[in-house]
Write a protein that holds these residues in place. Structure first.
Motif, PDB file in Angstrom:
ATOM      1  N   ASP A   1      29.550  -5.804  71.641  1.00  0.00           N
ATOM      2  CA  ASP A   1      30.483  -5.326  70.727  1.00  0.00           C
ATOM      3  C   ASP A   1      30.644  -3.915  70.469  1.00  0.00           C
TER       4      ASP A   1
ATOM      5  N   GLU B   1      33.802 -15.510  75.236  1.00  0.00           N
ATOM      6  CA  GLU B   1      34.944 -15.598  74.677  1.00  0.00           C
ATOM      7  C   GLU B   1      34.970 -14.356  73.890  1.00  0.00           C
ATOM      8  N   LYS B   2      33.736 -14.166  72.911  1.00  0.00           N
ATOM      9  CA  LYS B   2      33.742 -13.116  71.958  1.00  0.00           C
ATOM     10  C   LYS B   2      33.603 -11.898  72.646  1.00  0.00           C
ATOM     11  N   THR B   3      33.144 -11.515  73.651  1.00  0.00           N
ATOM     12  CA  THR B   3      32.931 -10.305  74.273  1.00  0.00           C
ATOM     13  C   THR B   3      34.189  -9.843  75.259  1.00  0.00           C
TER      14      THR B   3
ATOM     15  N   ARG C   1      37.101 -10.904  74.051  1.00  0.00           N
ATOM     16  CA  ARG C   1      37.966 -10.474  73.066  1.00  0.00           C
ATOM     17  C   ARG C   1      37.821  -9.064  72.488  1.00  0.00           C
ATOM     18  N   ASP C   2      36.180  -8.794  72.256  1.00  0.00           N
ATOM     19  CA  ASP C   2      35.999  -7.448  71.649  1.00  0.00           C
ATOM     20  C   ASP C   2      36.361  -6.441  72.727  1.00  0.00           C
TER      21      ASP C   2
END
Ligand SMILES: CCC[C@H]1O[C@@H](n2cnc3c(N)ncnc32)[C@H](O)[C@@H]1O
Length: 483
Positions: free
Chosen positions: A154, A188-190, A192-193
């Motif tokens: 992040d 998915e989080k990385t 998106r970030d």
């Protein structure tokens, strides 16, 4: 909102941004309009994107070290030494591990302890804690362009701060700073970030500020087949282009067989441009970076210089735009500034001796380029298919299914079913392909290469070859021959 490979609207971007800037007090120092005015004053010779463009046009390979220490004054002293005594063409700031994990409280303790101890107690530069003020002090004290190099899943606040500070390049990506660097951060989080980080770059580009983005090429740096790292680089280039990135450096970590390494760089540049054009991003300027040997290093400094020189020579003969430099202290840890400068001088001497030379095309080189492109195409087309035409969703699915599979990765989101091994010439091949949807002729090509080694070594083609290859370099060899 469902993950999709779609440029974030300004409303979406600025909505997320409000929260991102609260992650640490220095986030409040970032004022985008003020930053645009500051960045407009960056002279061409200090703009990372422009210096890379010039190098590619002139056909030269630039040398860049890694470097980062806790305190601003020490960090400036280090970077000045590397550009003045080392001759570095491009400068880093290697960011410390706490910052990479968003543990800014511990960074602050590290800074305070470093002040007391009079030496760096962090393994890099804590850019978020130093904030725009501190990062601008660094930028204003050097002569060359500067880039943030890290390993941050992040990196949203870090990217805001370094970019507002005149640092005109940022390394990383949603795959390359997740799978090799994190154990349990979802893809998915990385993705998106990093869409956020790329959208920030795209927003500055829309204000007329040229910035460079560099997916992290080597990944785990351990027997990574060229087509795996090329696939990841091209995916991250495509995701970045959708967010408005216009200047991208795709990278590759030296594997050790020179023909395969040169083929990897040639295939990477050509196939990145091919896929960017195919998907409508024809205005993205592509450069390449070759990372000198990422595996274990000899402790003996003379031997270490041998490893560094081979990496520099390969980068030159490949025609890479940039080479990332190692140091003779690699086997022991963070290098002194003198050792770091020695690695740069070794590299630049090698680059100068080979200036203008390129590895000529040959049947062997063409074969390696073809197989790397064919393997990469298999994976990319499959990512596109499982993503139903969406590379963001396809990437998440592809790692779940093991369609893309990075060897020796810590992430629980990586299948870990593929296994590499070197063939009899030291080229990295697929011993087990796991769930990677290769065609039969690709599987047969890799198997035949490994059978050749087995016959030479009079042993079966097994995982023991992989194990032997991992330990080989520590024993001074490239290929793990049976004892
Ligand atoms: C992918 C990065 C691994 C490489 O990154 C070097 N590295 C890490 N942190 C620093 C630092 N603070 N200064 C100089 N080099 C550094 C390591 O040695 C290794 O080669």
């Amino acid at each position: 909102m469902d993950l999709r490979n779609k440029k974030l609207t300004e409303e979406e971007f600025f909505g997320i941004r409000k929260e991102v800037l609260t992650h640490w007090p220095t986030g409040s120092e970032v004022d985008l309009q003020e930053a645009v005015e500051y960045l407009k004053k960056v002279p061409d010779e200090k703009n990372f994107a422009k210096k890379l463009r010039k190098a590619k046009e002139e056909g030269v390979t630039l040398a860049q070290p890694r470097a980062g220490v806790a305190l601003i004054s020490e960090h400036i002293k280090l970077l000045n030494y590397l550009e003045d005594e080392g001759g570095a063409d491009l400068l880093p700031s290697t960011i410390d591990s706490y910052t990479r994990q968003n543990r800014y409280n511990e960074c602050q303790i590290g800074i305070d302890e470093s002040l007391k101890a009079g030496r760096s107690l962090l393994n890099g530069f804590p850019a978020v804690n130093h904030g725009v003020k501190g990062c601008r002090e660094v930028y204003e004290s050097i002569k060359n362009p500067i880039q943030a190099r890290h390993g941050t899943p992040d990196a949203r606040l870090l990217s805001e701060i370094i970019t507002a500070s005149g640092w005109t390049s940022n390394e990383g990506g949603g795959i390359s700073y997740n799978i090799p660097y994190a154990k349990s951060v979802s893809m998915e989080k990385t993705i998106r970030d990093w869409q956020y980080c790329d959208r920030l770059t795209g927003w500055y580009e829309e204000q007329g500020i040229e910035l460079n983005r560099e997916p992290f090429g080597p990944l785990t740096g351990t027997l990574v087949p060229p087509s795996i790292s090329n696939t990841v680089a091209i995916l991250e280039a495509l995701l970045a282009a959708e967010q408005g990135v216009k200047n991208v450096t795709v990278g590759y970590g030296q594997c050790g067989n020179m023909v395969q390494d040169i083929a990897a760089i040639r295939a990477l540049e050509e196939q990145t441009e091919e896929y960017l054009k195919r998907f409508g991003y024809s205005d993205v300027f592509v450069t390449t970076v070759f990372h000198q040997w990422m595996g274990g290093f000899p402790a003996d400094e003379a031997k270490a210089f041998g490893v560094i020189s081979v990496g520099a020579a390969t980068a030159a003969m490949a025609g890479a735009t940039k080479v990332i430099v190692k140091t003779p202290h690699e086997a022991i840890g963070i290098p002194t500034m003198e050792a770091n400068a020695q690695g740069i001088r070794d590299t630049i001497m090698t680059l100068n001796m080979l200036k203008g030379q390129r590895m000529p095309m040959s049947p062997e080189l063409q074969t390696e380029i073809n197989i790397i492109k064919a393997e990469t195409r298999c994976m990319l087309e499959s990512v596109y298919e499982v993503g139903k035409g969406d590379f963001a969703r396809g990437t998440v699915e592809a790692f779940k299914l093991g369609i893309v599979d990075i060897p020796f990765a810590p992430s629980k989101y990586n299948a870990g079913k593929m296994m590499p091994a070197r063939d009899n010439s030291g080229a990295v091949r697929y011993l087990m392909t796991g769930n990677i949807p290769f065609t039969k002729d690709i599987i047969d090509f890799n198997k035949a290469k490994l059978v050749e080694r087995g016959q030479f070594e009079k042993r079966d083609v097994t995982f023991q070859m992989t194990v032997d290859d991992i330990f080989a370099v520590g024993k001074g060899n490239l290929i793990g021959r049976p004892e």
